[in-house]
Enzyme design. Structure first.
Site, short mmCIF file in Angstrom:
data_model
loop_
_atom_site.label_atom_id
_atom_site.label_comp_id
_atom_site.label_asym_id
_atom_site.label_seq_id
_atom_site.Cartn_x
_atom_site.Cartn_y
_atom_site.Cartn_z
N GLY A 27 0.98 -1.25 0.05
CA GLY A 27 -0.06 -0.09 0.13
C GLY A 27 0.91 1.14 -0.08
O GLY A 27 2.06 1.22 0.14
N CYS A 28 0.15 2.55 -0.26
CA CYS A 28 0.96 3.61 -0.32
C CYS A 28 1.46 4.13 0.95
O CYS A 28 2.54 4.54 1.08
CB CYS A 28 0.04 4.80 -1.03
N TYR A 29 0.63 4.07 2.04
CA TYR A 29 1.06 4.59 3.28
C TYR A 29 2.22 3.56 3.77
O TYR A 29 3.12 4.07 4.16
CB TYR A 29 -0.02 4.71 4.27
N SER A 70 5.66 4.69 2.44
CA SER A 70 6.18 5.61 2.65
C SER A 70 6.57 5.86 3.92
O SER A 70 7.53 6.22 4.51
CB SER A 70 5.16 6.81 2.49
#
Length: 392
Positions: A195-197, A200
């Site tokens: 996932g994106c979160y 990061s």
């Protein structure tokens, strides 16, 4: 790409040491042609172009995969599905892709995978397991949904509200955080794209946890995403009048990316890690920033964190540590597969602040998926990903 062009990613030459490093790496390969590699051969000697299917091509991540593949020298899109748009050309769904020579969209049930080597599965969470379970075994698969990210299928049911429908496939799936699990990804048939979160957050924290430089508890994460991270479906809370000129938290204490992030950090720590995580929706189209507050281990200095990240990512093209004091900005990664990181001393003694930025649709989704498929097929990971940031 020249060192000067690459330097434009970071303002004020804030990652000049990285520019120098990458210049050396690229000079080693200057003038060497890319080797064409077939999916069906492990020695990368075949001259055939790999044939790619994109399932769920009418969503944001599907469109972003198609945009990136337009500049990939070895991948050719031969199949695209979108059940609600079946029978339509891509230009009627995404006019910006009209100049590409792409097949018309079809329903998944009508897809013929005999002439496909690999697929990007860009379907919504909860719909992917049954479809992937029915795909031919010869296919390499990168799944951009959350359906295969959690190893514990009971945890999947708890957070996603339905039982896992392909537990045997879950055992096979490899988590696709490329810079951390590269060797496992290279040998995988099915990769669960992060996932994106979680991307990061894990990219800056995993190296620090592995080196025992931070305490793997009391980790606080304040993260913000552009609206494209919520997908393309029509919802009242995503209307322009609801989103513009404001900011709002969502998924407070129960966001679905929490177990995925904790799984990766726990693997790095070799013990259970629990985080405090709050995401926010901000009125921009794409981009993501995670501001992370951590406690340093006894005797550790900010310089130690900076040095560890610098060494860990020294040979990585897409993860860049900025020079001391430079603040990462989402504008600096817009439209690219890069992740910019930096660390700062907190005014509270013994604590540090880490800032990480990515484009949620590229490094947080489709770009990392392409990077993973490149690795799975033996191609250079940067093929199709040499996009410069869009600024302003």
């Amino acid at each position: 790409m020249s060192a000067a062009a690459f330097g434009s990613i970071c303002f004020n030459r804030s990652c000049s040491w990285k520019v120098e490093k990458l210049s050396k790496l690229r000079k080693q390969h200057e003038g060497k042609p890319y080797i064409k590699c077939s999916m069906k051969s492990s020695d990368c000697t075949s001259q055939s172009t790999a044939r790619i299917g994109v399932l769920g091509a009418s969503g944001y991540t599907g469109a972003e995969v198609l945009r990136l593949l337009a500049n990939h020298p070895q991948f050719e899109v031969t199949l695209m599905t979108a059940d609600r748009k079946a029978g339509q050309p891509i230009a009627s769904v995404f006019p910006h892709l009209a100049i590409q020579n792409l097949p018309d969209l079809i329903a998944v049930k009508d897809a013929n995978f005999s002439d496909v080597d690999a697929v990007f599965c860009c379907l919504p969470h909860g719909t992917t397991q049954e479809i992937i379970k029915g795909l031919p075994m010869h296919l390499k698969i990168v799944d951009l949904s959350a359906d295969f990210r959690l190893r514990d299928i009971s945890e999947y049911e708890e957070w996603y509200g339905q039982p896992h429908r392909a537990p045997d496939l879950q055992k096979e799936a490899v988590y696709g955080l490329t810079e951390i699990l590269r060797e496992e990804i290279k040998n995988a048939r099915l990769v669960a794209n992060p996932g994106c979160y979680p991307t990061s957050i894990q990219l800056p924290l995993v190296p620090l946890i592995k080196a025992n430089l931070i305490v793997a508890k009391n980790v606080i994460i304040d993260a913000k995403s552009g609206v494209s991270g919520a997908g393309r479906s029509v919802r009242e809370n995503l209307l322009f009048t609801e989103v513009a000129e404001g900011i709002n938290s969502y998924g407070v204490t129960r966001h679905r990316h929490v177990p995925e992030t904790e799984q990766g950090l726990s693997d790095a720590a070799r013990s259970r890690v629990t985080i405090s995580f709050t995401p926010h929706l901000i009125p921009m189209i794409r981009g993501m920033q995670s501001t992370i507050y951590v406690e340093m281990a006894p005797g550790v200095r900010i310089e130690d964190l900076h040095q560890q990240l610098k060494q860990f990512y020294e040979d990585e093209e897409f993860v860049l540590l900025l020079e001391n004091g430079a603040i990462p900005r989402t504008h600096s990664v817009r439209g690219t597969n890069y992740c910019l990181i930096n660390v700062f001393p907190d005014r509270i003694p013994g604590r540090a602040i880490i800032i990480s930025v990515i484009d949620n649709l590229v490094k947080g989704a489709s770009g990392q998926a392409l990077q993973n498929l490149n690795a799975m097929m033996g191609f250079p990971e940067n093929l199709g990903l040499h996009y410069q940031p869009l600024f302003p």
